[in-house]
Design an enzyme around this catalytic site. Structure first.
Site, PDB file in Angstrom:
ATOM      1  N   GLY A  94       0.804  -1.258  -0.181  1.00  0.00           N
ATOM      2  CA  GLY A  94       0.070   0.069   0.229  1.00  0.00           C
ATOM      3  C   GLY A  94       0.698   1.020   0.186  1.00  0.00           C
ATOM      4  CB  THR A  95       4.052   2.284   0.351  1.00  0.00           C
ATOM      5  OG1 THR A  95       5.038   0.951  -0.829  1.00  0.00           O
ATOM      6  CG2 THR A  95       3.996   2.085   2.459  1.00  0.00           C
TER       7      THR A  95
ATOM      8  CB  SER B  62       1.103  -1.435  -8.104  1.00  0.00           C
ATOM      9  OG  SER B  62       0.078  -0.972  -7.720  1.00  0.00           O
TER      10      SER B  62
ATOM     11  CB  SER C 285       5.358  -4.760  23.590  1.00  0.00           C
ATOM     12  OG  SER C 285       4.751  -5.917  23.420  1.00  0.00           O
TER      13      SER C 285
ATOM     14  CE  LYS D  43       1.305  -3.009  21.918  1.00  0.00           C
ATOM     15  NZ  LYS D  43       2.797  -3.066  22.759  1.00  0.00           N
TER      16      LYS D  43
END
Length: 739
Positions: free
Chosen positions: A159-160, A163, A609, A652
């Site tokens: 998605g960056t 294409s 984390s 979070k």
């Protein structure tokens, strides 16, 4: 490649190519290679009066036009003054010269000082390369690669804009030297069809000439056939004794003529690549294509003999590599191609031509192999970071040695210019969809806030435009369903709720279920139980309680952790055990420490984390000090007690607020990354911490024992910090790099 074909004297206008006398003797190497592939055909003089049509059909190619001078293609009717050169295309693309920008408020304004009422006021650039936002380095590389015809490999998150950049390159490449590719029947060997290339647009004329010639021949054959049949029938009528024999003879003649007419139809060539209507360089997206679709194939023929078979040249199917000749071949997720296909693709790149044969070993097409077909394309390979692991080394070397490699950024610095370009991005999505109402200024501002939030970094904007574009379309659909002329901020807010990811929906469902079954504890204090925080997917926070219990050892103390921990999570537990041994007065050689990640689910626990969560739970259980259940926490932990930064802190914190917690502990290094929604700001207090003693000071309850423990830990951590500071000359321990 040999093009000396004898196809039963085909029409000269279908065979003649541009004569040598009309070619520039100083052609460059590329044209010499092209001519070697195309070959030269000698025109047949057997058609007499049709020889004059040869010059009309086969217009010689002006070799000077094939020199790429940097002009972007706009078609033959575009004047030289209107053509913008590649050198004019830089990284700085104006949003719209006609839109006023207030530079005085640009720094603080959400739209960078852009004075618009809606996205309808923003003009969208015509070229795709001008529509690219944020990927300046990749954009400049694409422009350079188009000018020099270099291959490019783009690696980055989905998605960056990979294409989109590939399509943009096809608009920058020249289209004057595009070609049609014809496949001819080979009378000497039916399984070795001959290949010929002609200038774009000439292929259809050649085929029409062949069809017309075939039609005339069939017409003459039909007339001759009916004359012979009429003679046979007439003779049979004159001789009544042989009427049956005459009818049988007429039928045999009809079958003979029908069978032999197939040979005439087989002389018509098959045009496998037609660029007659192409106005820009071809662009082929071969993502996920199987070997036949990528490399070309030959259809299976169940009738392989007896005059019913389809001529082999009519069964030839081009691959994406052939359709992209003189253009761009885009392959996303390049590592999904099998090794043999990647090897053949590398051969096609190296040779600039690739013969078509059947890809299935059991098909009759496997016996057919054409002459080499031109495939002089520019390759754009793309993928995620794991694409490089399974990519054929030789193929990558070929791209790297003759092109560029570029990493696509996930975020970009938040500047007034970028905010203005984001407003243009919304306008681009509206125009591209064609059915969405334009967005009001307030709606664009809300989308920009979401772009900041999704970046996960302070003063940055996300470059994952596909997901952001999905939000634009959902908001536009909501406005369109209510038949409004413009999409408002309320539509965007509603779209954010409707377009939640599957992970976010699951996370919200988990939180609600835990409330129903009283698994969520947010009051009083409990020994050995801590509200940890985790992320599901990329944008979904969830509460993940951790419990610890101390039991007598059954021969040597050890740490036992359950909850389907993955490798990194297991290592973080080991690091925590080292801290506990150092900071606790309890002899752990006689104790077993049991750690449970409550309701970790089938996906298990990955990452580190939860390190401070585990440490707090274990220390609480060892020292019999309760943990405040209104507190949730996230953070990694070094073996010396430093709280290290983690990802997804915004999501979070929101998960903790939804669960009813009033305080959230995060690493101090992540303080700048917090971009929570306005509705959660009043619900939780965010407490940044830099070491384990600060975490325990906030999380533990019971003043006398808590104060004693925290004072002891502070003395240890501060001493270690001072030693490190003296050793390295800086406070690197309190401001570590993100993990």
């Amino acid at each position: 490649m040999s093009n000396d074909t004898n196809v039963d004297d085909p029409p000269t206008d279908a065979l003649d190519s541009s004569p040598d006398s009309e070619r520039n003797p100083d052609d460059d190497h590329e044209h010499e290679r092209s001519r070697e592939r195309q070959g030269e055909r000698s025109p047949s003089d057997g058609n007499g009066d049709r020889s004059e049509d040869v010059d009309d059909l086969e217009t010689p190619i002006d070799d000077d036009r094939s020199e790429f001078d940097g002009d972007s293609v706009q078609g033959d009717d575009t004047s030289d003054d209107d053509i913008e050169t590649v050198e004019d295309l830089g990284s700085a693309v104006e949003v719209d010269p006609g839109v006023e920008v207030d530079e005085e408020i640009a720094e603080d304004d959400l739209l960078g000082g852009l004075k618009i009422d809606s996205t309808e006021d923003i003009e969208v650039p015509d070229r795709l390369v001008d529509q690219v936002i944020g990927q300046d380095e990749a954009r400049d590389i694409i422009i350079k690669a188009a000018k020099q015809r270099r291959h490019v490999m783009m690696i980055g998150s989905p998605g960056t804009g990979k294409s989109m950049l590939a399509k943009a390159m096809s608009q920058l490449l020249p289209q004057e030297d595009l070609q049609d590719v014809l496949v001819y029947h080979n009378p000497d060997d039916g399984n070795a069809p001959k290949v010929r290339t002609v200038p774009a647009g000439k292929g259809e004329q050649i085929i029409d000439a062949h069809k017309e010639e075939a039609r005339k021949r069939n017409q003459m054959r039909s007339i001759l056939m009916w004359i012979i049949i009429a003679i046979i029938i007439g003779y049979a009528i004159i001789s009544p004794a042989s009427i049956l024999l005459g009818i049988l003879a007429a039928g045999i003649v009809w079958l003979i003529f029908r069978y032999t007419s197939r040979g005439t139809d087989a002389m018509v060539p098959n045009m496998i690549v037609d660029n007659g209507e192409q106005r820009t360089a071809p662009f082929e997206d071969a993502t996920g294509a199987h070997a036949g679709a990528l490399l070309g194939d030959v259809r299976h023929d169940p009738f392989q003999s007896g005059g019913m078979e389809t001529p082999s040249h009519d069964r030839v199917e081009p691959g994406s590599i052939h359709k992209s000749n003189k253009g761009v071949l885009f392959v996303d997720e390049i590592n999904t191609l099998d090794v043999r296909t990647q090897q053949k693709l590398m051969t096609a790149i190296q040779e600039g031509e690739f013969a078509i044969t059947g890809q299935s070993e059991r098909s009759s097409g496997a016996m057919v192999q054409t002459e080499p077909v031109p495939c002089d394309f520019v390759m754009i390979a793309a993928g995620n970071l794991d694409a490089m692991e399974n990519m054929h080394p030789a193929l990558r070397s070929r791209i790297k040695g003759y092109g560029y490699e570029v990493y696509m950024d996930d975020t970009i610095e938040d500047t007034p210019e970028m905010r203005r370009k984001y407003a243009r991005f919304v306008a681009q999505e509206v125009e591209r969809d064609g059915r969405l109402p334009h967005f009001t200024r307030e709606a664009v501002e809300e989308l920009l806030l979401e772009a900041k939030r999704r970046a996960g970094r302070k003063e940055h904007l996300t470059l994952l435009f596909r997901n952001l574009g999905g939000l634009v379309r959902v908001a536009g659909d909501i406005a369109r369903a209510e038949d409004r002329e413009l999409t408002t901020r309320d539509d965007v807010l509603q779209a954010k709720e409707r377009s939640r990811s599957i992970e976010q929906q699951l996370a919200d469902d988990y939180i609600e279920r835990r409330k129903d079954y009283e698994l969520q504890v947010t009051q009083d204090g409990v020994e050995g139980r801590v509200n940890g925080l985790a992320v599901m997917g990329e944008d979904s926070g969830i509460m993940l309680p951790v419990m610890a219990e101390i039991a007598p050892a059954q021969g040597g103390g050890k740490v036992i952790a359950t909850g389907k921990l993955k490798e990194m999570a297991e290592e973080s537990v080991q690091n925590v055990s080292a801290i506990i041994k150092k900071f606790s007065d309890v002899d752990l050689s006689e104790k077993d420490i049991h750690i449970q990640f409550v309701q970790a689910g089938q996906q298990g626990v990955d990452g580190d984390s939860a390190s401070i969560t585990v440490a707090t739970a274990v220390i609480s259980a060892l020292e019999d000090i309760p943990v405040d259940q209104s507190v949730a926490m996230t953070g990694s932990l070094s073996v010396r007690g430093d709280v290290l930064p983690v990802g997804g802190v915004t999501h979070k914190i929101e998960a903790a607020a939804k669960a009813g917690c009033s305080k959230v502990i995060i690493p101090k290094a992540n303080e700048q990354d917090v971009m929570i929604e306005d509705e959660y700001e009043e619900m939780v207090e965010i407490i940044p911490c830099s070491n384990i003693s600060e975490v325990l000071d906030v999380a533990l309850m019971g003043e006398p024992k808590k104060d004693s423990l925290v004072d002891r830990l502070k003395a240890i951590t501060e001493s270690a910090f001072d030693q490190r500071q003296g050793a390295v000359g800086s406070a690197s321990g309190s401001n570590p790099s993100p993990q």
